[in-house]
Enzyme design. Sequence first.
Site, PDB file in Angstrom:
ATOM      1  N   LYS A  99       0.583  -1.047  -0.264  1.00 43.34           N
ATOM      2  CA  LYS A  99      -0.090   0.128  -0.330  1.00 43.34           C
ATOM      3  C   LYS A  99       0.966   1.140   0.076  1.00 43.34           C
ATOM      4  CE  LYS A  99      -4.595  -2.319   1.604  1.00 43.34           C
ATOM      5  NZ  LYS A  99      -5.041  -1.865   2.803  1.00 43.34           N
ATOM      6  N   ARG A 145      -3.218 -10.464   5.383  1.00 43.64           N
ATOM      7  CA  ARG A 145      -3.197 -10.322   4.018  1.00 43.64           C
ATOM      8  C   ARG A 145      -2.370  -9.557   2.838  1.00 43.64           C
ATOM      9  NH1 ARG A 145      -6.028  -6.922   0.698  1.00 43.64           N
ATOM     10  NH2 ARG A 145      -7.842  -8.652  -0.677  1.00 43.64           N
TER      11      ARG A 145
END
Length: 280
Positions: free
Chosen positions: A223, A257
């Site tokens: 991210k 994740r």
Amino acid sequence: MNHSEWSCGRFQLGLERPLVMGIVNVTPDSFYDGNQHADLPRALDHAHQLIAEGADILDIGGESTRPGAEPVSLEQEMERVIPLVEALRSTGVALSVDTFKPEIMRASLAAGADIINDIYALRMPGALEAVRDSDCGLCIMHMQGEPRTMQKEPHYDNVLTQVRDFLQERCDHLQQHGVDSRRIMLDPGFGFGKTVAHNYQLLRGLEQAGVPGYPWLIGLSRKSMIGHVTGKPVDQRLIGSLSAALACVARGAKVVRVHDVAAMREALDVWNAVEHGVSE
């Protein structure tokens, strides 16, 4: 109430050691792997590769939730997700479907999914009813706003307490409607309506932001919060992503994740050796 297992449909997933959830995006516009696995054969190949690399769970998504993402029609999401669930249900790993649409939830569970991973925390009309009477696992995430606008101007007086209060309310609501707490996993929502500073405050204070007794699932793989610190583009954020994931594990995260299952599994193997020792 510290659950040692996550109750997920066909599976009782032990939480003594961190689990790896591999990301299978069947989308043309996801921020990292968009269009790499956007048809069924490629998505299946990718899923089997992640299983071979050591994924405990596969998280299947048919709609991008990156900042600014445009919504996908119900029909399109259904066409992307359901055939993949049906094709993977006999692989021996738990299947999660990343959706906030009640119709997709129902169809996914009917097709064999074990977990519903909902960025809206079952707040959409009909979502709670879609999962309440099943025995699937649930991942409930904090998000300020919605994907198209969430990164415009996120604001918090105290990000730790506001995330915790939101998630506490959702846990209470689900339990009041008969959902067994052992089915529930919480996600702090890194990057979902949060600045970079908010994300790192949240990571540093992850234990304080939690709801007692409920485990964390974290997703920060590749991210922008990683790129902000490292200066690296999305395809060069592996090392930063692993570092952030291990920082979360050190603060109690039970499921990570990730896009990069093999690398995460290797990092966790070393982590587990440090924490639990190794046999001679």
